[in-house]
Design a protein around this motif. Structure first.
Motif, PDB file in Angstrom:
ATOM      1  N   TRP A  96       0.810  -1.211   0.000  1.00 16.86           N
ATOM      2  CA  TRP A  96       0.000   0.000   0.000  1.00 16.86           C
ATOM      3  C   TRP A  96       0.848   1.267   0.000  1.00 16.86           C
ATOM      4  N   TRP A  99       1.777   1.532  -3.618  1.00 19.37           N
ATOM      5  CA  TRP A  99       0.586   1.921  -4.387  1.00 19.37           C
ATOM      6  C   TRP A  99       0.342   3.416  -4.278  1.00 19.37           C
ATOM      7  N   GLN A 100       0.493   3.949  -3.084  1.00 19.56           N
ATOM      8  CA  GLN A 100       0.306   5.392  -2.920  1.00 19.56           C
ATOM      9  C   GLN A 100       1.345   6.164  -3.719  1.00 19.56           C
ATOM     10  N   LEU A 142      -9.405   2.069  -2.813  1.00 20.55           N
ATOM     11  CA  LEU A 142      -9.200   2.247  -1.377  1.00 20.55           C
ATOM     12  C   LEU A 142     -10.499   2.028  -0.604  1.00 20.55           C
ATOM     13  N   GLN A 145     -11.051  -1.620  -0.206  1.00 12.55           N
ATOM     14  CA  GLN A 145     -10.132  -2.193   0.770  1.00 12.55           C
ATOM     15  C   GLN A 145     -10.580  -1.883   2.189  1.00 12.55           C
ATOM     16  N   VAL A 153      -5.552   0.653   6.311  1.00 10.08           N
ATOM     17  CA  VAL A 153      -5.286   0.251   4.927  1.00 10.08           C
ATOM     18  C   VAL A 153      -4.787  -1.187   4.833  1.00 10.08           C
ATOM     19  N   ALA A 161       1.684   2.335   6.272  1.00 14.47           N
ATOM     20  CA  ALA A 161       0.873   2.510   5.064  1.00 14.47           C
ATOM     21  C   ALA A 161      -0.167   3.610   5.258  1.00 14.47           C
ATOM     22  N   VAL A 165      -0.855   6.771   2.760  1.00 20.69           N
ATOM     23  CA  VAL A 165      -2.185   6.856   2.159  1.00 20.69           C
ATOM     24  C   VAL A 165      -3.021   7.944   2.822  1.00 20.69           C
TER      25      VAL A 165
END
Length: 207
Positions: A96, A99-100, A142, A145, A153, A161, A165
């Motif tokens: 995560w 991903w951010q 998001l 999730q 997250v 994370a 995020v």
């Protein structure tokens, strides 16, 4: 003492500041970047040849890249609760964070620079609309999730994370356009606001 180089309006500097708050790390900070000392100065380039903030220095160790920095701080300062030692749990946090830094950041960049920063180089209406559409798509990821993760997250517990995020979620709500309803994201935003570090460095009036 830990030294942080970078202006506190930078989202990436704020990651480091929030991590320090969570870990109880004392620090000194110097303003570098837009509106302050230019990162093109030789003294800064000697620390980070990319001329970008943040940079940290601790006991002669210099490090740049915000996500590398917050991982280092957790490893160095007893942050296993934020950055688990178990391989699969750590990989989920890393997933995560990355991903951010990649998918989510790329999506919001153009819209944010137009609507908040008012950048004259980012005023193309079609590109703004495309950026908002991409940003919304990733925020829906998001949302999905958070509907089943248990509250944060990467799972039921707050981790690194959520620092990465969470600051992007703050930017989502701080950028002026019509937002679709994302109830799990909204509840998550309020949950983060219960944390002193987020109130100081995230939901503090800066997008």
């Amino acid at each position: 003492m830990l030294k942080i180089y970078g202006r506190d309006s930078s989202i990436n500097v704020r990651k480091v500041l929030w991590a320090c708050a969570e870990l109880g790390i004392a620090f000194e900070r110097e303003d570098w970047g837009a509106g302050f000392r230019p990162t093109s100065e030789p003294a800064f380039l000697a620390m980070n040849p990319n001329a970008m903030v943040p940079v940290i220095e601790e006991d002669g160790f210099v490090l740049w890249e915000s996500n590398a920095i917050i991982r280092y701080l957790a490893n160095r300062h007893g942050g296993a609760a934020l950055y688990p030692l178990q391989a699969q749990a750590r990989a989920r946090v890393d997933q995560w964070i990355d991903w951010q830094a990649s998918d989510l950041n790329r999506a919001w960049s153009y819209a944010y620079l137009t609507l908040v920063r008012k950048s004259p180089a980012h005023g193309n209406a079609q590109q703004v609309a495309a950026s908002i559409a991409d940003w919304t798509r990733f925020m829906e990821v998001l949302e999905q999730q958070l509907q089943h993760s248990g509250g944060y997250v990467a799972g039921a517990e707050f981790t690194l994370a959520d620092i990465s995020v969470g600051l992007s979620v703050n930017r989502w709500f701080g950028t002026p356009f019509e937002h679709p309803p994302l109830p799990a994201v909204a509840a998550y935003y309020d949950r983060l606001t219960e944390r002193d570090g987020f109130r100081r460095y995230g939901r503090n009036g800066m997008a």
